[in-house]
Scaffold this motif. Structure first.
Motif: not given
Length: 211
Positions: A86-96, A101-103, A108-111, A126-133
């Protein structure tokens, strides 16, 4: 549980900090590559903290932005994603940027994020699409790479380095790796030569260091 820490920044490691509070040094895991937002050593820093308790560990994860902490908790809810990933993911991109990317199922971006393969990217969508709005969306149709470049070019005063950073991001390199490689090339060149180096030569040197 510890919810926040405010104290003297005593040490900055690759992916962790030591914050001294009342004579006690707390080790806090921090998103790698986000160090440019930290104060200099010896100054006061305030961090939002998420405490993760396991049978054999008691770890603190720190964030300068509450949105990052909220996204960290969302990521922990995804099957197969632990605190370090999770920390590596946040190191690579900001929440917005992650939200967009998730929505939009932008696999390709997430990879491109550290430690994220195709299956993990698919699970994130799949698991976060409806939770990032509730996270701010990226403006118009800007790409992940170009938005990352907007916040990163300010680190380099030389136009050639700014152009090189944008080029590296468009090639698919993560902002953290691209900035670090360019900073190392600038250090090797020296201030005087870095100010006059041609863009093609700068890219050649930087790509060689990234190989």
């Amino acid at each position: 549980m510890i919810a926040s820490l405010q104290g003297q920044l005593a040490h900055r490691g690759t992916d962790s900090l030591i914050v001294e509070v009342g004579g006690v040094g707390y080790e806090v895991f921090f998103p790698g590559g986000r160090h440019e937002r930290l104060p200099v050593l010896g100054e006061t820093v305030f961090l939002y903290i998420q405490t993760v308790v396991r049978e054999d560990s008691f770890s603190l994860y720190g964030f300068l932005d509450p949105a990052e902490k909220r996204f960290f908790l969302l990521l922990l809810g995804v099957s197969g994603v632990g605190p370090r990933l999770a920390m590596n993911i946040l190191a690579g991109a900001a929440p917005d940027l992650l939200s967009r990317a998730i929505a939009t199922d932008d696999i390709a971006t997430l990879k491109k994020l550290p430690g994220v393969g195709k299956k993990t990217a698919e699970r994130l969508c799949l698991e976060l699409k409806d939770k990032v709005d509730f996270f701010p969306a990226v403006d118009s149709r800007a790409t992940w790479a170009s938005r990352a470049a907007e916040g990163a070019t300010a680190e380099f005063a030389e136009p050639s380095f700014q152009d090189a950073l944008s080029a590296l991001l468009n090639l698919g390199y993560l902002p953290v790796r691209a900035r670090a490689a360019l900073a190392e090339v600038r250090r090797q060149l020296g201030e005087e030569k870095a100010a006059t180096v041609a863009l093609d030569e700068l890219l050649r040197l930087t790509l060689r260091s990234l190989a």
